[in-house]
Design a protein around this motif. Structure first.
Motif, mmCIF file in Angstrom:
data_model
loop_
_atom_site.group_PDB
_atom_site.id
_atom_site.type_symbol
_atom_site.label_atom_id
_atom_site.label_comp_id
_atom_site.label_asym_id
_atom_site.label_seq_id
_atom_site.Cartn_x
_atom_site.Cartn_y
_atom_site.Cartn_z
ATOM 1 N N GLU A 97 0.837 -1.201 0.000
ATOM 2 C CA GLU A 97 0.000 0.000 0.000
ATOM 3 C C GLU A 97 0.876 1.258 0.000
ATOM 4 O O GLU A 97 0.560 2.243 -0.649
ATOM 5 N N LEU A 101 1.355 4.197 -2.830
ATOM 6 C CA LEU A 101 0.634 5.318 -2.210
ATOM 7 C C LEU A 101 0.357 6.437 -3.230
ATOM 8 O O LEU A 101 1.286 7.014 -3.805
ATOM 9 N N GLY A 102 -0.911 6.706 -3.457
ATOM 10 C CA GLY A 102 -1.286 7.791 -4.368
ATOM 11 C C GLY A 102 -1.251 7.429 -5.843
ATOM 12 O O GLY A 102 -1.579 8.257 -6.691
ATOM 13 N N ARG A 103 -0.816 6.238 -6.193
ATOM 14 C CA ARG A 103 -0.803 5.842 -7.624
ATOM 15 C C ARG A 103 -1.193 4.374 -7.735
ATOM 16 O O ARG A 103 -0.540 3.566 -8.411
ATOM 17 N N GLU A 104 -2.262 4.035 -7.051
ATOM 18 C CA GLU A 104 -2.723 2.650 -6.992
ATOM 19 C C GLU A 104 -3.157 2.144 -8.365
ATOM 20 O O GLU A 104 -3.677 2.909 -9.176
ATOM 21 N N GLU A 106 -5.657 0.012 -10.642
ATOM 22 C CA GLU A 106 -7.074 -0.336 -10.498
ATOM 23 C C GLU A 106 -7.522 -1.207 -11.662
ATOM 24 O O GLU A 106 -6.945 -1.171 -12.739
ATOM 25 N N LYS A 113 -14.466 1.015 -10.207
ATOM 26 C CA LYS A 113 -13.044 0.679 -10.269
ATOM 27 C C LYS A 113 -12.595 0.184 -8.900
ATOM 28 O O LYS A 113 -12.860 0.845 -7.891
ATOM 29 N N VAL A 114 -11.917 -0.950 -8.896
ATOM 30 C CA VAL A 114 -11.414 -1.467 -7.619
ATOM 31 C C VAL A 114 -9.901 -1.649 -7.688
ATOM 32 O O VAL A 114 -9.324 -1.716 -8.769
ATOM 33 N N LEU A 115 -9.299 -1.748 -6.517
ATOM 34 C CA LEU A 115 -7.849 -1.880 -6.450
ATOM 35 C C LEU A 115 -7.400 -3.226 -7.026
ATOM 36 O O LEU A 115 -8.017 -4.260 -6.736
ATOM 37 N N LYS A 117 -5.154 -5.504 -6.287
ATOM 38 C CA LYS A 117 -4.218 -5.850 -5.207
ATOM 39 C C LYS A 117 -3.199 -6.890 -5.664
ATOM 40 O O LYS A 117 -2.016 -6.787 -5.335
#
Lengths: 241, 308
Positions: A97, A101-104, A106, A113-115, A117
């Motif tokens: 994470e 940070l700030g540029r995930e 998706e 829209k989801v992450l 992961k």
């Protein structure tokens, strides 16, 4: 190609002038060592370049274009990354994470829209391996040692493949082995054309990695020389003299 | 994590305890009653968890419930659709004011939401002349008393909101950014996260959930009451902290908050069944909150020790 040009940059906090008419240029793939005593204005200068501090006067050119709007979002998007001395990390979150940070990343599902992961964890794992750091991407940062946290911060800056990387005291909290690894990483960056500004009190580290040394004193540039044309002794004299 | 397990254990223990003590406790109808009575605070507490994740607080939630329901019922006493629209809009306006002053003007959330608590409550009394408005249209009554597929509508709303917000919290940028901002605001800003915007958004979310809670409350009572929602902020904060959300931001849990809400619901229900006077119930819930905060604080101190 010229990556960065800082022209007549000044920074004032009320009546306190912390940067006074500083100018310098950086070429592609060049490594600059920025040195100076505490309070010389090194970190403030870098924060002005990344936009986390507003400059009072002067201009900044990136890839020969003047930056009209300077903010952390803009500078990050055009390819300037910084590893802050006070690490830019959220300690209660996982490593992956923090790195994204700030540029995930998706992906779109049916509704929103989801992450992504899985992808972020995989990429984090690869980046950490490249830095020779053996920690799980799903670990909470608070559970890591100081050196490991520093590595997370460097990995965070590298994930966007920046053209200019700024490292503020990157080795101050590291063991000898971890320091060697960071220095090695900086040298590798030069080979792939990334320009680097390294701020450090450890002059031996600076002289090992840098092509050019810039010295600040009381907010003014007092030295800007190729490494071959100066020495640790000269720089030390200038700083303390 | 430990605190979350603790809250589930506490919930389980309370259920076992009251099931043994009272023959009326362990029944389907009683559990439905507990969930129904927890639904309003539950919905508000979900919003509170998001706010506290950003290291903020929203003391105005109870007043937003009263103001949005009264304002909408006064303007359109006979039109369910317009009551719903105005209820959301008026709640949203309070949320925007809270969020703008906190996010963009950088004033402390405690003071700002304390002020809005007073202002919104005052407006609730002004628009109704201090008198409850009785007899609302059937659509509003359905929200508070209706059934869908045999299940009470407030329970459906509560569960849907819980599932949606738990998903948002775990799987979207929005959900994660709230935690990042509460964890390290400077780092979030430096990483390009628009901290002010997300702070505004979180207070709007909290206010909109209060709007939904206000609609349920109006429907249940068939009344828009300017004195409704008193001390709801305390119940929502209690449930949130008990659930394991850090009062200092950075770490939050929607499932834990719901467990916290249910702990309070089960406790009140069980003590009612045992005919324990309401004053004692308040004392017991207060003691549980202190235990929750102490546990939270000691964990935070432990983390600070690790960092230093």
């Amino acid at each position: 190609m010229q990556i960065l040009e800082v022209k007549n940059l000044s920074k004032k906090y009320e009546n306190n002038l912390v940067l006074n008419n500083v100018s310098f240029k950086i070429k592609e793939g060049e490594i600059i060592g920025l040195v100076g005593d505490n309070g010389a204005g090194k970190s403030t200068l870098m924060k002005c370049i990344t936009g986390s501090e507003k400059l009072s006067d002067g201009k900044i050119y990136f890839k020969e274009e003047e930056l009209k709007e300077i903010s952390p979002i803009v500078t990050r998007d055009i390819g300037i990354s910084m590893v802050y001395q006070h690490l830019n990390i959220c300690k209660q979150q996982t490593i992956w994470e923090n790195i994204y940070l700030g540029r995930e990343l998706e992906i779109s599902n049916k509704f929103l829209k989801v992450l992504n992961k899985t992808s972020m964890i995989e990429q984090t794992s690869k980046t950490l391996k490249n830095l020779h750091v053996n920690i799980k991407p799903t670990e909470i940062v608070n559970n890591l040692s100081g050196g490991q946290q520093q590595s997370v911060a460097i990995a965070q800056a590298l994930i966007t493949e920046p053209s200019l990387l700024i490292l503020d005291e990157p080795t101050s909290a590291l063991s000898l082995k971890e320091t060697a690894s960071v220095i090695n990483t900086i040298k590798k960056l030069k080979n792939i054309g990334v320009s680097v500004i390294v701020i450090s009190h450890r002059l031996s580290d600076i002289f090992e990695v840098s092509d050019r040394i810039i010295t600040l004193k009381y907010g003014k540039k007092i030295l800007d020389k190729k490494k071959e044309n100066t020495s640790i002794e000269e720089v030390t004299k200038l700083i303390i003299g | 994590m430990n605190q979350r397990i603790n809250i589930y254990l506490l919930l389980l223990l309370l259920i076992i305890l009251f099931s043994i003590i009272s023959p009326y406790f362990f029944t389907y109808q009683n559990f439905a009653n507990i969930i129904l009575s927890s639904s309003i605070i539950g919905i508000i507490a979900i919003g509170m968890s998001f706010v506290i994740a950003t290291a903020g607080i929203d003391l105005s939630v109870g007043s937003i419930v009263a103001f949005s329901s009264c304002f909408s019922a006064v303007l359109f006493p006979e039109n369910s659709f317009l009551i719903i629209v105005v209820c959301f809009l008026s709640a949203c306006i309070v949320g925007v004011i809270n969020g703008y002053i906190i996010g963009y003007k950088k004033y402390p959330a405690f003071i700002v939401t304390l002020a809005l608590m007073s202002i919104a409550r005052g407006f609730g009394y002004i628009v109704t002349d201090g008198m409850p408005i009785y007899g609302l249209p059937s659509g509003i009554k359905f929200i508070g008393q209706g059934h869908l597929l045999g299940i009470q509508f407030p329970i459906i709303l509560f569960v849907s909101i819980f599932i949606s917000f738990n998903y948002i919290k775990n799987n979207t940028k929005l959900g994660r950014y709230f935690a990042y901002i509460g964890d390290n605001e400077r780092a979030s800003f430096n990483a390009g996260i628009n901290v002010s915007k997300y702070k505004l958004v979180v207070y709007v979310i909290s206010a909109l959930l209060c709007g939904i809670a206000g609609l349920i409350m109006m429907g249940r009572m068939n009344t828009a009451d300017p004195s409704a929602g008193l001390m709801y902020e305390m119940s929502a904060i209690t449930a949130t902290i008990l659930g394991g959300t850090s009062l200092f931001g950075g770490k939050y849990t929607v499932t834990g908050t719901i467990a916290g809400v249910l702990v309070i619901g089960v406790l009140q229900n069980g003590l009612n069944l045992l005919n324990v006077p309401v004053y004692y119930q308040q004392v017991i819930i207060g003691i549980i909150l202190i235990l929750g905060v102490v546990s939270n604080k000691s964990k935070s101190n432990a983390n600070a020790d690790i960092r230093s």
